[in-house]
Design a protein around this motif. Structure first.
Motif, short mmCIF file in Angstrom:
data_model
loop_
_atom_site.label_atom_id
_atom_site.label_comp_id
_atom_site.label_asym_id
_atom_site.label_seq_id
_atom_site.Cartn_x
_atom_site.Cartn_y
_atom_site.Cartn_z
N ILE A 133 0.28 0.68 -4.36
CA ILE A 133 0.03 0.54 -2.92
C ILE A 133 1.36 0.42 -2.19
N GLU A 134 2.25 -0.41 -2.74
CA GLU A 134 3.58 -0.62 -2.14
C GLU A 134 4.35 0.71 -2.06
N ILE A 135 4.32 1.49 -3.12
CA ILE A 135 5.08 2.74 -3.19
C ILE A 135 4.49 3.82 -2.29
N THR A 136 3.17 3.98 -2.32
CA THR A 136 2.53 5.10 -1.61
C THR A 136 2.06 4.76 -0.20
N GLY A 137 1.80 3.48 0.05
CA GLY A 137 1.19 3.09 1.32
C GLY A 137 -0.28 3.45 1.37
N GLU A 138 -0.86 3.80 0.24
CA GLU A 138 -2.26 4.23 0.15
C GLU A 138 -3.09 3.20 -0.61
N GLN A 139 -4.36 3.10 -0.25
CA GLN A 139 -5.29 2.22 -0.96
C GLN A 139 -5.84 2.95 -2.19
N PRO A 140 -6.26 2.20 -3.20
CA PRO A 140 -6.78 2.83 -4.43
C PRO A 140 -8.14 3.47 -4.21
#
Length: 135
Positions: free
Chosen positions: A35-42
């Protein structure tokens, strides 16, 4: 470690299938990192892959689709961490990674503590950047 209530029901259900406490903790740590790296939720892909972000691909053959930027899966014997860029750009870092094996775009480890966390973060970050730039 508890599964955050902010995750989708599908993601929470997947995590609830992981009975080994250490493996669950590793998966939750990987989720936070990704999440930290991509800014995306799982999100769940193909029933057993926890994916983060996506990109569209199209082959010369005309085949096309969408796939994850990065992700992981808890397999029977190992954690499978998806390094979508492949490992060619990361060979020097892999030598310092710790106890692992690799496939075409999967890094396999029995547990997260077998891996150098800073190097893992660097490889995932680089892979996500490569995929975003090339698609």
């Amino acid at each position: 470690m508890n599964v955050p209530s902010t995750y989708s029901d599908e993601v929470k259900a997947y995590f609830n299938t992981i009975k080994d406490e250490q493996r669950l903790n590793d998966c939750l740590e990987l989720t936070s990192l990704m999440i930290e790296i991509t800014g995306e939720q799982p999100k769940i892909w193909q029933k057993s892959i926890v994916g983060f972000g996506s990109y569209h691909y199209k082959y010369e053959s005309g085949r096309e689709g969408d796939w994850i930027l990065t992700g992981f899966s808890s397999r029977k014997l190992t954690l499978s961490i998806y390094i979508i860029s492949g490992f060619e750009p990361h060979l020097e870092l892999l030598e310092k990674m710790g106890k692992h094996k690799t496939g075409t775009s999967c890094l396999y480890a029995k547990q997260l503590s077998d891996l150098d966390q800073d190097i893992l973060k660097e490889i995932i970050t680089s892979s996500v950047q490569i995929v975003r730039q090339s698609h």
